[in-house]
Design a protein around this motif. Structure first.
Motif, PDB file in Angstrom:
ATOM      1  N   ASP A 164       0.815  -1.208   0.000  1.00  0.00           N
ATOM      2  CA  ASP A 164       0.000   0.000   0.000  1.00  0.00           C
ATOM      3  C   ASP A 164       0.853   1.264   0.000  1.00  0.00           C
ATOM      4  OD1 ASP A 164       1.047  -0.147   2.543  1.00  0.00           O
ATOM      5  OD2 ASP A 164      -0.778   0.531   3.541  1.00  0.00           O
ATOM      6  N   VAL A 165       2.118   1.155  -0.399  1.00  0.00           N
ATOM      7  CA  VAL A 165       3.025   2.296  -0.369  1.00  0.00           C
ATOM      8  C   VAL A 165       2.761   3.211  -1.553  1.00  0.00           C
ATOM      9  CG1 VAL A 165       5.443   2.981  -0.597  1.00  0.00           C
ATOM     10  CG2 VAL A 165       4.817   1.152   0.965  1.00  0.00           C
ATOM     11  N   VAL A 166       2.655   4.518  -1.276  1.00  0.00           N
ATOM     12  CA  VAL A 166       2.429   5.484  -2.356  1.00  0.00           C
ATOM     13  C   VAL A 166       3.689   6.269  -2.694  1.00  0.00           C
ATOM     14  CG1 VAL A 166      -0.037   5.696  -1.916  1.00  0.00           C
ATOM     15  CG2 VAL A 166       1.550   7.218  -0.741  1.00  0.00           C
ATOM     16  N   ILE A 167       4.652   6.336  -1.774  1.00  0.00           N
ATOM     17  CA  ILE A 167       5.984   6.875  -2.064  1.00  0.00           C
ATOM     18  C   ILE A 167       7.003   5.879  -1.550  1.00  0.00           C
ATOM     19  CG2 ILE A 167       7.674   8.686  -1.567  1.00  0.00           C
ATOM     20  CD1 ILE A 167       5.427  10.669  -1.267  1.00  0.00           C
ATOM     21  N   LEU A 168       7.915   5.480  -2.408  1.00  0.00           N
ATOM     22  CA  LEU A 168       8.936   4.503  -2.037  1.00  0.00           C
ATOM     23  C   LEU A 168      10.250   4.918  -2.692  1.00  0.00           C
ATOM     24  CD1 LEU A 168       9.599   1.688  -0.753  1.00  0.00           C
ATOM     25  CD2 LEU A 168       9.055   0.702  -2.976  1.00  0.00           C
ATOM     26  N   THR A 169      11.298   5.038  -1.888  1.00  0.00           N
ATOM     27  CA  THR A 169      12.623   5.273  -2.455  1.00  0.00           C
ATOM     28  C   THR A 169      13.570   4.186  -1.965  1.00  0.00           C
ATOM     29  OG1 THR A 169      13.527   6.679  -0.681  1.00  0.00           O
ATOM     30  CG2 THR A 169      12.197   7.766  -2.383  1.00  0.00           C
ATOM     31  N   ARG A 170      14.539   3.868  -2.823  1.00  0.00           N
ATOM     32  CA  ARG A 170      15.568   2.893  -2.464  1.00  0.00           C
ATOM     33  C   ARG A 170      16.925   3.537  -2.706  1.00  0.00           C
ATOM     34  NH1 ARG A 170      12.123   0.335  -5.955  1.00  0.00           N
ATOM     35  NH2 ARG A 170      10.710  -1.234  -5.084  1.00  0.00           N
ATOM     36  N   ALA A 171      17.666   3.725  -1.630  1.00  0.00           N
ATOM     37  CA  ALA A 171      19.031   4.271  -1.704  1.00  0.00           C
ATOM     38  C   ALA A 171      19.076   5.565  -2.520  1.00  0.00           C
ATOM     39  CB  ALA A 171      19.985   3.226  -2.287  1.00  0.00           C
ATOM     40  N   LEU A 172      18.092   6.429  -2.327  1.00  0.00           N
ATOM     41  CA  LEU A 172      18.018   7.679  -3.079  1.00  0.00           C
ATOM     42  C   LEU A 172      19.182   8.592  -2.687  1.00  0.00           C
ATOM     43  CD1 LEU A 172      16.507   9.631  -4.972  1.00  0.00           C
ATOM     44  CD2 LEU A 172      15.197  10.394  -2.970  1.00  0.00           C
ATOM     45  N   ARG A 173      19.885   9.040  -3.712  1.00  0.00           N
ATOM     46  CA  ARG A 173      21.070   9.870  -3.494  1.00  0.00           C
ATOM     47  C   ARG A 173      21.076  11.017  -4.496  1.00  0.00           C
ATOM     48  NH1 ARG A 173      26.031   8.810  -1.053  1.00  0.00           N
ATOM     49  NH2 ARG A 173      27.847   9.928  -1.897  1.00  0.00           N
ATOM     50  N   LYS A 174      21.383  12.222  -4.003  1.00  0.00           N
ATOM     51  CA  LYS A 174      21.506  13.379  -4.880  1.00  0.00           C
ATOM     52  C   LYS A 174      22.727  14.184  -4.482  1.00  0.00           C
ATOM     53  CE  LYS A 174      20.671  16.500  -7.948  1.00  0.00           C
ATOM     54  NZ  LYS A 174      20.933  16.198  -9.386  1.00  0.00           N
ATOM     55  N   GLN A 175      23.619  14.379  -5.473  1.00  0.00           N
ATOM     56  CA  GLN A 175      24.816  15.170  -5.267  1.00  0.00           C
ATOM     57  C   GLN A 175      24.783  16.403  -6.150  1.00  0.00           C
ATOM     58  OE1 GLN A 175      27.540  11.464  -5.705  1.00  0.00           O
ATOM     59  NE2 GLN A 175      28.741  12.931  -4.492  1.00  0.00           N
ATOM     60  N   PHE A 176      25.300  17.489  -5.615  1.00  0.00           N
ATOM     61  CA  PHE A 176      25.539  18.702  -6.371  1.00  0.00           C
ATOM     62  C   PHE A 176      27.042  18.949  -6.326  1.00  0.00           C
ATOM     63  CE2 PHE A 176      21.199  19.151  -4.739  1.00  0.00           C
ATOM     64  CZ  PHE A 176      20.504  19.463  -5.902  1.00  0.00           C
ATOM     65  N   GLY A 177      27.739  18.492  -7.349  1.00  0.00           N
ATOM     66  CA  GLY A 177      29.190  18.565  -7.311  1.00  0.00           C
ATOM     67  C   GLY A 177      29.744  17.708  -6.194  1.00  0.00           C
ATOM     68  N   ALA A 178      30.536  18.315  -5.324  1.00  0.00           N
ATOM     69  CA  ALA A 178      31.132  17.577  -4.209  1.00  0.00           C
ATOM     70  C   ALA A 178      30.203  17.471  -3.009  1.00  0.00           C
ATOM     71  CB  ALA A 178      32.441  18.248  -3.787  1.00  0.00           C
ATOM     72  N   VAL A 179      29.044  18.124  -3.064  1.00  0.00           N
ATOM     73  CA  VAL A 179      28.116  18.147  -1.925  1.00  0.00           C
ATOM     74  C   VAL A 179      27.055  17.064  -2.101  1.00  0.00           C
ATOM     75  CG1 VAL A 179      26.404  19.499  -0.676  1.00  0.00           C
ATOM     76  CG2 VAL A 179      28.475  20.600  -1.552  1.00  0.00           C
ATOM     77  N   THR A 180      26.924  16.205  -1.099  1.00  0.00           N
ATOM     78  CA  THR A 180      25.874  15.182  -1.088  1.00  0.00           C
ATOM     79  C   THR A 180      24.697  15.722  -0.294  1.00  0.00           C
ATOM     80  OG1 THR A 180      27.513  13.408  -1.182  1.00  0.00           O
ATOM     81  CG2 THR A 180      25.288  12.810  -0.506  1.00  0.00           C
ATOM     82  N   ALA A 181      23.637  16.108  -1.007  1.00  0.00           N
ATOM     83  CA  ALA A 181      22.471  16.699  -0.348  1.00  0.00           C
ATOM     84  C   ALA A 181      21.544  15.642   0.223  1.00  0.00           C
ATOM     85  CB  ALA A 181      21.710  17.589  -1.328  1.00  0.00           C
ATOM     86  N   VAL A 182      21.400  14.520  -0.482  1.00  0.00           N
ATOM     87  CA  VAL A 182      20.568  13.397  -0.038  1.00  0.00           C
ATOM     88  C   VAL A 182      21.428  12.149  -0.146  1.00  0.00           C
ATOM     89  CG1 VAL A 182      18.455  12.085  -0.430  1.00  0.00           C
ATOM     90  CG2 VAL A 182      18.477  14.548  -0.852  1.00  0.00           C
ATOM     91  N   ASP A 183      21.525  11.407   0.958  1.00  0.00           N
ATOM     92  CA  ASP A 183      22.546  10.375   1.062  1.00  0.00           C
ATOM     93  C   ASP A 183      21.952   8.985   1.290  1.00  0.00           C
ATOM     94  OD1 ASP A 183      24.940   9.079   1.296  1.00  0.00           O
ATOM     95  OD2 ASP A 183      25.566  10.056   3.158  1.00  0.00           O
ATOM     96  N   GLY A 184      21.408   8.388   0.234  1.00  0.00           N
ATOM     97  CA  GLY A 184      21.001   6.985   0.273  1.00  0.00           C
ATOM     98  C   GLY A 184      19.794   6.697   1.137  1.00  0.00           C
TER      99      GLY A 184
END
Length: 332
Positions: A23-43
């Motif tokens: 029944d999951v409506v939002i699911l992320t797996r190891a979501l990661r977002k980097q902006f250059g050398a900066v990791t804004a969202v880390d897995g």
């Protein structure tokens, strides 16, 4: 399929909040977002279930808004997977986003147009609505009038938006998110700029929408609002999900009882090793039965000023799960 929930900020152990994802409506797996050398969202591994009011918490710079933008396909993740309403994002954005209402950061509008005209234009610029959550051109003006009433702007719907206050513009952004009667609402600081009465009105509106079947993903820094509204909590710290759990579990009684008495020495003598901590007249006792404890104290002639089960507040939980920033550390 299943995923790990967030990790505990204290010891790195996985949270116990791993549940069925049918029944999951939002699911992320190891979501990661980097902006250059900066990791804004880390897995991070998010799970938002149908019917949740999910509170997404974190300090400024912790990665909340970046996560929200990734969920909606506004920015592309560096790695990991995202599913919204059972479909991969951003690949299925064309069909998914017609069923999602969103308010991210400051809502945009045309200042020279009225609030109603902005809503009509916003709705007309989107893809053709699909299914029972849509609505089309014929009822567009009626839907605009309805959502303006819902968010408290019915009396000013024909006024130019340039005359709106910040709080009124925020309400207009929420109205735009509600135009298609969405299954899922994704809101980033929806009460920004509102006065206390406005905050209460929006809270009551969101709870009514949730009671009618809308799942709500709410990013906010207002702990009091989160505690009054949300069923589940996700906590980000420096881009990592350090907590994901139901609010009821987080604030459940700890199994200890708090006691305030003007006779602390006499109380300690009666507790027979159950005392866990003492701070002046305030005692923390290892028992989950305040009634029995009260009977013992009264029978022993100890006066009781306050007595009740210990519960952690959300603020306590956040303090325990997050690390203090160093003095020279810059928020990401």
């Amino acid at each position: 399929m299943s995923t790990n929930a967030g990790t505990d900020g204290a010891d790195g152990a996985n949270s116990t909040d791993v549940t069925d994802v049918t029944d999951v409506v939002i699911l992320t797996r190891a979501l990661r977002k980097q902006f250059g050398a900066v990791t804004a969202v880390d897995g991070i591994d998010l799970q938002v279930h149908a019917g949740d009011v999910y509170g997404f918490l974190g300090a400024n710079g912790s990665g909340k808004t970046t996560t929200v933008r990734c969920l909606l396909g506004l920015v592309l993740a560096t790695s990991g997977e995202i599913e919204v309403l059972g479909s991969p994002m951003p690949g299925s954005a064309a069909t998914v986003l017609t069923r999602v209402g969103a308010l991210v950061e400051g809502p945009a509008s045309y200042g020279h147009l009225s609030g109603r005209a902005n809503l009509v234009m916003h709705d007309a610029s989107g893809r053709a609505p699909q299914g029972p959550y849509g609505g089309g051109r014929r009822d567009r003006s009626q839907r605009a009038a309805e959502v303006l009433e819902l968010v408290g702007l019915g009396a000013v719907g024909r006024r130019a938006v340039r005359a709106y206050s910040l709080g009124m513009r925020q309400r207009l952004g929420l109205a735009a998110a509600l135009m298609r009667r969405p299954e899922l609402l994704v809101l980033d600081e929806p009460t920004n700029g509102l006065d206390p009465q406005g905050i209460r009105e929006i809270r009551e509106l969101l709870l009514r929408l949730n009671a009618d079947g809308t799942t709500i993903f709410l990013s906010s820094h207002l702990l009091a609002e989160i505690e009054q509204m949300c069923t589940r909590i996700g906590l980000l710290d420096r881009g990592q999900l350090v907590l994901q759990e139901s609010l009821a579990a987080l604030t459940a009684p700890t199994g200890r009882t708090q006691l305030v008495t003007p006779d602390p020495a006499a109380a300690v003598a009666l507790l027979d090793g159950q005392l866990e901590h003492r701070d002046g007249e305030r005692l923390l006792v290892r028992t989950s039965d305040p009634a029995s404890l009260n009977a013992r104290l009264v029978a022993g002639g100890v006066r009781v000023r306050e007595l009740g089960p210990e519960r952690h507040t959300l603020e306590n939980v956040i303090e325990q799960r997050t690390r203090a920033r160093a003095t020279d550390e810059v928020p990401r």
